[in-house]
Write a protein that holds these residues in place. Structure first.
Motif, mmCIF file in Angstrom:
data_model
loop_
_atom_site.group_PDB
_atom_site.id
_atom_site.type_symbol
_atom_site.label_atom_id
_atom_site.label_comp_id
_atom_site.label_asym_id
_atom_site.label_seq_id
_atom_site.Cartn_x
_atom_site.Cartn_y
_atom_site.Cartn_z
ATOM 1 N N GLN A 129 -5.658 4.410 -16.232
ATOM 2 C CA GLN A 129 -5.633 2.978 -15.901
ATOM 3 C C GLN A 129 -5.329 2.140 -17.139
ATOM 4 O O GLN A 129 -4.558 1.175 -17.078
ATOM 5 C CB GLN A 129 -6.973 2.562 -15.290
ATOM 6 C CG GLN A 129 -7.204 3.121 -13.889
ATOM 7 C CD GLN A 129 -8.615 2.907 -13.399
ATOM 8 O OE1 GLN A 129 -9.565 2.821 -14.190
ATOM 9 N NE2 GLN A 129 -8.791 2.815 -12.079
ATOM 10 N N GLN A 184 2.477 1.654 -3.583
ATOM 11 C CA GLN A 184 1.641 1.414 -4.765
ATOM 12 C C GLN A 184 0.700 2.575 -5.015
ATOM 13 O O GLN A 184 0.108 3.134 -4.095
ATOM 14 C CB GLN A 184 0.854 0.119 -4.567
ATOM 15 C CG GLN A 184 0.105 -0.349 -5.795
ATOM 16 C CD GLN A 184 -0.605 -1.663 -5.551
ATOM 17 O OE1 GLN A 184 -1.549 -1.742 -4.765
ATOM 18 N NE2 GLN A 184 -0.149 -2.724 -6.203
ATOM 19 N N TYR A 200 0.833 -1.209 0.000
ATOM 20 C CA TYR A 200 0.000 0.000 0.000
ATOM 21 C C TYR A 200 0.863 1.251 0.000
ATOM 22 O O TYR A 200 0.556 2.238 -0.670
ATOM 23 C CB TYR A 200 -0.917 -0.016 1.226
ATOM 24 C CG TYR A 200 -1.815 1.192 1.331
ATOM 25 C CD1 TYR A 200 -2.966 1.283 0.565
ATOM 26 C CD2 TYR A 200 -1.497 2.250 2.183
ATOM 27 C CE1 TYR A 200 -3.787 2.400 0.651
ATOM 28 C CE2 TYR A 200 -2.308 3.363 2.271
ATOM 29 C CZ TYR A 200 -3.457 3.435 1.504
ATOM 30 O OH TYR A 200 -4.255 4.547 1.583
ATOM 31 N N THR A 222 -3.732 3.123 -10.414
ATOM 32 C CA THR A 222 -3.247 2.291 -11.516
ATOM 33 C C THR A 222 -2.655 0.960 -11.067
ATOM 34 O O THR A 222 -2.492 0.053 -11.886
ATOM 35 C CB THR A 222 -2.172 3.047 -12.305
ATOM 36 O OG1 THR A 222 -1.055 3.316 -11.430
ATOM 37 C CG2 THR A 222 -2.718 4.366 -12.840
ATOM 38 N N GLY A 223 -2.301 0.839 -9.783
ATOM 39 C CA GLY A 223 -1.642 -0.366 -9.315
ATOM 40 C C GLY A 223 -0.153 -0.381 -9.603
ATOM 41 O O GLY A 223 0.547 -1.336 -9.251
ATOM 42 N N GLN A 272 -1.988 -0.191 -17.740
ATOM 43 C CA GLN A 272 -2.098 -1.606 -18.102
ATOM 44 C C GLN A 272 -1.319 -1.898 -19.379
ATOM 45 O O GLN A 272 -0.638 -2.924 -19.491
ATOM 46 C CB GLN A 272 -3.559 -1.985 -18.281
ATOM 47 C CG GLN A 272 -3.784 -3.458 -18.593
ATOM 48 C CD GLN A 272 -5.260 -3.799 -18.695
ATOM 49 O OE1 GLN A 272 -6.119 -2.945 -18.503
ATOM 50 N NE2 GLN A 272 -5.556 -5.041 -18.992
ATOM 51 N N PRO A 324 -2.720 3.855 -5.904
ATOM 52 C CA PRO A 324 -4.031 3.207 -5.765
ATOM 53 C C PRO A 324 -4.863 3.217 -7.047
ATOM 54 O O PRO A 324 -5.708 2.340 -7.234
ATOM 55 C CB PRO A 324 -4.712 4.012 -4.650
ATOM 56 C CG PRO A 324 -4.014 5.328 -4.646
ATOM 57 C CD PRO A 324 -2.604 5.054 -5.050
#
Length: 328
Positions: free
Chosen positions: A221, A166, A163, A170-171, A225, A168
């Motif tokens: 996002q 990272q 946490y 887009t990861g 990815q 939050p």
């Protein structure tokens, strides 16, 4: 019935002998409980815990447990009693050393009763075997629960670390995660070059202004990815903030080594609706610095240089060189 514990063999004849000395066992247990209470009273932690349940209740618990020693140790109910004992000590934060110290009073209790009972007591060989079986099973339970709690705590720490490092949305890694990655590289591979590249999406602000932040978040996002699939396992990709991304290339000392890779990333943008481009700035490790802050400052200046140059490119500051990525 065969022994279920090869370390402490127990035969049917052993159990028959054990049963014929049941009265002597109860006498030993009564003597033991008195000695165990004295030991428990000398231990601050034990005494505090006992006082919460009362000494009378603790005495009953001790008596109840040691009465199970008269049972066949091969029975599941007997092993379960020993496991419960180990679990209770673990949860009460009583160390195994004190646990064994208390239960060692079993042998003085046995010898004190020998003069009175003589052959009415079971053979010392069986007493030792039964005691070891009980204590070993309890300690195994103690150990299992300890490892379980350690695993749970380790997972909580891992979750917190993930946490902390990272992004939050887009990861991807966040700024702190990218900083940690570069610092670790500096500690372990200080003689290996690397490149920190800041990438900014040209024209992204118009999406938020025209369609709102949810649409912009969705685009970010999708971008994350798409780019994640192009990153090597030993490199790092982070969202620094807004539409700014950070890319760490290890084993790369010159921009020419990664330009084609950056061009692939620019072409991989999910920009079917909007003709986005990418601008970037490059900092070299260790020439431009070893610390993340120094590399970031250099790459950020190079990024603004690329923007002022016309966007759609990535550049270095010294010497100032520009490499086309895409059209703005």
């Amino acid at each position: 019935m065969e022994s279920t514990n090869p370390l402490f063999p127990w035969s049917d004849s052993d159990q028959e002998t054990w049963q014929t000395h049941r009265d002597g066992l109860y006498a030993i247990h009564t003597q033991f409980v008195g000695r165990a209470l004295t030991v428990a009273e000398a231990h601050d932690g034990m005494r505090t815990i006992i006082e919460t349940v009362t000494w009378e209740r603790f005495t009953q618990m001790l008596q109840g447990h040691f009465h199970t020693l008269a049972q066949d140790p091969r029975l599941a109910i007997s092993s379960e009693a020993s496991r419960h004992m180990g679990t209770a000590h673990m949860r009460a934060h009583i160390s195994p050393s004190w646990f064994i110290r208390l239960f060692n009073e079993y042998f003085p209790a046995y010898h004190e009763m020998q003069e009175k009972w003589g052959d009415g007591l079971p053979p010392l060989r069986l007493v030792r075997t039964r005691w070891l079986w009980d204590v070993a099973t309890a300690l195994d339970s103690y150990n299992d629960l300890l490892h379980h709690e350690i695993a749970q705590q380790s997972q909580k720490v891992a979750d917190l670390m993930a946490y902390a490092y990272q992004d939050p949305l887009t990861g991807l890694l966040n700024r702190r995660g990218l900083e940690e990655l570069i610092e670790r590289h500096d500690q372990l591979y200080s003689n290996i070059p690397g490149l920190l590249i800041l990438l900014d999406l040209d024209g992204f602000k118009a999406v938020n202004d025209q369609f709102g932040h949810p649409a912009g978040d969705h685009f970010l996002q999708e971008t994350a990815q798409s780019w994640r699939s192009l990153i090597r396992s030993h490199d790092g990709l982070a969202r620094i903030g807004g539409d700014e991304f950070g890319l760490w290339f290890t084993f790369a000392g010159q921009p020419e080594q990664v330009i084609s890779h950056l061009q692939h990333m620019a072409q991989a943008l999910p920009s079917k609706t909007f003709p986005f481009g990418v601008s970037g700035g490059i900092a070299r490790y260790p020439d431009d610095g070893r610390r993340f802050q120094d590399l970031y400052r250099q790459a950020d200046k190079a990024l603004y240089q690329s923007k002022n140059h016309g966007k759609g490119c990535v550049s270095t500051l010294s010497p100032p060189r520009f490499y086309p990525l895409s059209s703005a």
